[in-house]
Design a protein around this motif. Structure first.
Motif, mmCIF file in Angstrom:
data_model
loop_
_atom_site.group_PDB
_atom_site.id
_atom_site.type_symbol
_atom_site.label_atom_id
_atom_site.label_comp_id
_atom_site.label_asym_id
_atom_site.label_seq_id
_atom_site.Cartn_x
_atom_site.Cartn_y
_atom_site.Cartn_z
ATOM 1 N N ALA A 1 0.389 36.339 8.986
ATOM 2 C CA ALA A 1 0.099 36.640 7.593
ATOM 3 C C ALA A 1 0.074 35.344 6.797
ATOM 4 O O ALA A 1 0.800 34.396 7.110
ATOM 5 N N THR A 2 -0.776 35.321 5.787
ATOM 6 C CA THR A 2 -0.813 34.230 4.831
ATOM 7 C C THR A 2 -0.404 34.802 3.482
ATOM 8 O O THR A 2 -1.024 35.758 2.994
ATOM 9 N N LEU A 3 0.639 34.259 2.906
ATOM 10 C CA LEU A 3 1.142 34.783 1.634
ATOM 11 C C LEU A 3 0.271 34.293 0.492
ATOM 12 O O LEU A 3 -0.201 33.143 0.507
ATOM 13 N N PRO A 4 0.033 35.161 -0.520
ATOM 14 C CA PRO A 4 0.550 36.533 -0.684
ATOM 15 C C PRO A 4 -0.247 37.541 0.152
ATOM 16 O O PRO A 4 -1.414 37.332 0.461
ATOM 17 N N ILE B 1 10.908 41.892 7.492
ATOM 18 C CA ILE B 1 10.157 43.146 7.367
ATOM 19 C C ILE B 1 8.666 42.900 7.603
ATOM 20 O O ILE B 1 7.994 43.654 8.315
ATOM 21 N N LEU B 2 8.137 41.820 7.018
ATOM 22 C CA LEU B 2 6.720 41.515 7.185
ATOM 23 C C LEU B 2 6.385 41.245 8.651
ATOM 24 O O LEU B 2 5.307 41.616 9.132
ATOM 25 N N LEU C 1 4.083 43.921 -2.230
ATOM 26 C CA LEU C 1 3.455 42.605 -2.280
ATOM 27 C C LEU C 1 4.434 41.585 -1.693
ATOM 28 O O LEU C 1 5.509 41.361 -2.238
ATOM 29 N N PHE C 2 4.079 40.993 -0.554
ATOM 30 C CA PHE C 2 4.889 39.948 0.060
ATOM 31 C C PHE C 2 4.399 38.603 -0.469
ATOM 32 O O PHE C 2 3.207 38.288 -0.372
ATOM 33 N N LEU C 3 5.322 37.833 -1.030
ATOM 34 C CA LEU C 3 4.895 36.595 -1.668
ATOM 35 C C LEU C 3 5.873 35.456 -1.407
ATOM 36 O O LEU C 3 6.991 35.655 -0.923
ATOM 37 N N ASP C 4 5.423 34.268 -1.750
ATOM 38 C CA ASP C 4 6.211 33.043 -1.661
ATOM 39 C C ASP C 4 6.543 32.615 -3.084
ATOM 40 O O ASP C 4 5.654 32.240 -3.852
ATOM 41 N N LEU C 5 7.823 32.664 -3.439
ATOM 42 C CA LEU C 5 8.217 32.400 -4.820
ATOM 43 C C LEU C 5 7.949 30.963 -5.248
ATOM 44 O O LEU C 5 7.926 30.673 -6.451
#
Length: 642
Positions: A486-489, A478-479, A434-438
């Protein structure tokens, strides 16, 4: 045509420039391919020029730059927007607007030319030069500064071009070279030689580093090793247990200790066999290993209070800051085989966590607390609120227990890092990342959703984890390899064994939809979004592949042995012939000759009048006898009736 080089006057920069001059600079899509050009990655900026037949004459400013100024500094891709596939891929990059247009890709992200500005030679060339020569003072053609932001980074991609250059261009060598001006902290790491080695390592615990002073990895680890010893001395009032051996000065000592790998950290305990450290080579890992070794696992626990304090990381001393887990073995008095397995694993993994053992009636009481049978292995992950307790209650082996202990150190939804990647990758299962924005609330909600999915038990064959994909992070890099935009998540499933990559980016990531999609991925009902390129991880520069050399030597030995056996057999035949002793082959040939002569005599007899008369007189009886006793012989092969 001539190309002017205006970069730094260094071998590295010049070699990079010369190498890139031979590479292709200008691409046309779809003539040069579609996906391969759009998916192209490079350390250099990639400039996309979007045109159709009505405006193709307006790209002259770009083509002039590509011909004379951008060679070795950037790559240009001309995209024919009259082609439907090209138009679809361009829109996938995020392009929209009028033609002609410009965009450039760097680190997987696209930036487009401001279409509110007039399309002119000055504006277009100014936009491109701002990409190739950023406004931070870099000179035109300064490749080393543009491509590699610090002197510590690798220049390994020129190694094939400059094989004759006597320089080790790798990150560790560069880092060690840059740190040479700083003195190492080795006051708490005494040097050992042969005359004092046995006396020093006969203590209850001693951790010794064997290294070579001309090996860059050895010197990098020696600095970390010394800093770990200094940190332990300043923060903990305990006797020093760390020492070092320079194997260049003490060749006899290192040979006696059978040291064949450098650097090597070896653990010596009184009354126990030596143990080689196989963890990470950084000072935090060394400190953690030394503190956990002092516990002398497995620890015998004799009361419920001791068990509770041990599981909290506070018995026999506070160790909760050095490991997130405690591993407890509950056993009855009759259990011996499993207990020995537990002791063996506890000794080998005592550098990563703490092990405790409970016997007898106390084990039954503790088992009731955790609702597990006896015997069982219980691991507590203190920092995992979703799945803190893990249990292994089957018949254990060293392999299954080792895997269980290593996995007990990892949370149910861990952050994917360089420290836990080897353990996770060893499971040989697909990664669900899961690629996310903290800093984004929606990303945090999605993380909670994925945590519930990972602990549901429906996807035990998938490794769930997450990465921060904000700008300038490892997750972002990596993403950018996995997708153009891509739009996070965003969620990605990576099957490293098959080289398959599946991207999933719904408007809202819910448990039901994600579970359905993941089920289709696992059951091979979804086509991969991308296939990972296969590559072999080798040394960054010229090197010897000693494993291949060993294999080749073994093949040569086997071939030489077979040749010796053949020569001995031939010599034996010659010796027998000289002495007049018939060989086995001669005996066999003689037997075949006798059989051949008998067959010829029988065939002659068949043609004679005696045989013909006898056959006519007795033929009926013979045929009747054959029919009664067995089927007639098959005529598939030549047959002689006698």
């Amino acid at each position: 045509q001539s190309v002017l080089y205006e970069g730094e006057s260094s071998l590295t920069d010049l070699a990079l420039f010369v190498k890139r001059l031979s590479e292709k600079t200008l691409y046309h899509v779809p003539a040069d391919g579609l996906n391969e050009v759009f998916d192209m990655t490079d350390n250099l900026p990639i400039i996309f020029v979007y045109i159709n037949k009505d405006v193709q004459d307006e790209i002259v400013p770009v083509s002039e730059l590509a011909k004379f100024e951008l060679r070795g500094l950037a790559k240009v891709v001309v995209v024919d927007m009259d082609n439907e596939d090209c138009r679809s891929l361009a829109e996938g990059q995020g392009f929209s607007g009028k033609l002609p247009a410009l965009g450039f890709k760097e680190d997987g992200a696209m930036t487009f030319f401001d279409q509110s500005k007039q399309w002119s030679a000055d504006n277009v060339q100014s936009f491109i030069r701002s990409i190739v020569y950023p406004s931070d003072g870099l000179n035109s053609g300064s490749l080393s500064e543009m491509t590699y932001p610090t002197d510590l980074e690798s220049h390994s991609d020129i190694s094939m071009l400059a094989d004759d250059v006597q320089k080790q261009d790798d990150q560790i060598a560069g880092a060690v070279l840059g740190l040479n001006k700083q003195e190492m902290e080795l006051d708490h790491v005494p040097a050992l030689l042969k005359h004092n080695f046995d006396k020093i390592v006969s203590a209850d615990l001693k951790v010794v580093l064997f290294y070579l002073p001309f090996d860059h990895i050895s010197m990098a680890f020696l600095r970390e090793f010394g800093f770990a010893a200094l940190t332990l001395a300043r923060n903990f009032s305990e006797p020093n247990v760390m020492a070092r051996v320079n194997c260049y000065d003490g060749t006899d000592l290192c040979a006696a200790e059978n040291i064949t790998v450098y650097p090597l950290m070896r653990i010596y305990r009184r009354g126990q066999s030596n143990q080689d450290y196989k963890g990470s080579l950084d000072f935090r890992s060394v400190i953690k290993a030394v503190k956990l070794l002092r516990l002398n696992s497995p620890i015998q626990l004799t009361s419920e209070e001791e068990v509770q304090r041990f599981m909290k990381g506070k018995h026999p001393q506070i160790f909760q800051n050095f490991t997130t887990s405690s591993v407890l073995y509950l056993t009855s008095a009759e259990e011996t085989d499993n207990e020995q397995v537990f002791y063996n694993v506890a000794k080998s993994l005592s550098i990563i966590t703490a092990f405790g053992v409970v016997h007898g009636d106390l084990s039954k009481s503790i088992a009731a607390t955790y609702n597990v049978p006896v015997p069982s292995v219980v691991a507590l992950h203190r920092n995992d609120p979703n799945q803190p307790i893990r249990v292994l209650n089957e018949k254990i082996s060293e392999l299954s227990l080792t895997d269980f202990v290593k996995n007990s150190l990892i949370a149910s939804l861990p952050e994917l890092t360089v420290m836990n990647l080897p353990t996770l990758y060893a499971r040989r299962q697909p990664f669900a990342i899961l690629f996310l924005d903290l800093s984004d609330q929606e990303s945090m909600v999605t993380k909670e959703t994925l945590t519930k999915l990972s602990t549901s038990g429906h996807f035990d064959n998938v490794i769930f984890c997450w990465m921060n994909a904000q700008a300038k992070t490892m997750g972002h890099k990596i993403l950018s390899e996995y997708t153009w935009t891509a739009t996070l998540p965003m969620m990605t499933v990576v099957n490293h064994d098959q080289g398959e990559l599946f991207n999933y980016q719904p408007e809202q990531l819910t448990i039901e939809d994600t579970s359905e999609w993941l089920t289709r991925v696992v059951t091979k009902k979804v086509r991969p979004s991308k296939m990972l390129e296969y590559s072999k991880w080798v040394a960054p520069g010229p090197h010897y592949d000693f494993l291949d050399m060993i294999d080749e030597m073994e093949k040569q030995k086997a071939g030489a042995l077979a040749n010796d056996v053949w020569l001995q057999a031939e010599q034996h035949k010659r010796d027998q012939k000289t002495l007049g002793i018939p060989s086995a082959e001669a005996d066999q040939e003689e037997t075949q000759n006798i059989d051949r002569e008998m067959r010829e005599e029988l065939l002659e007899l068949q043609k004679s009048r005696i045989y013909s008369t006898s056959s006519k007189r007795q033929g009926g009886n013979i045929k009747q006898h054959l029919a009664a006793s067995e089927p007639p012989p098959s005529r598939t092969h030549p047959h002689v009736e006698l």
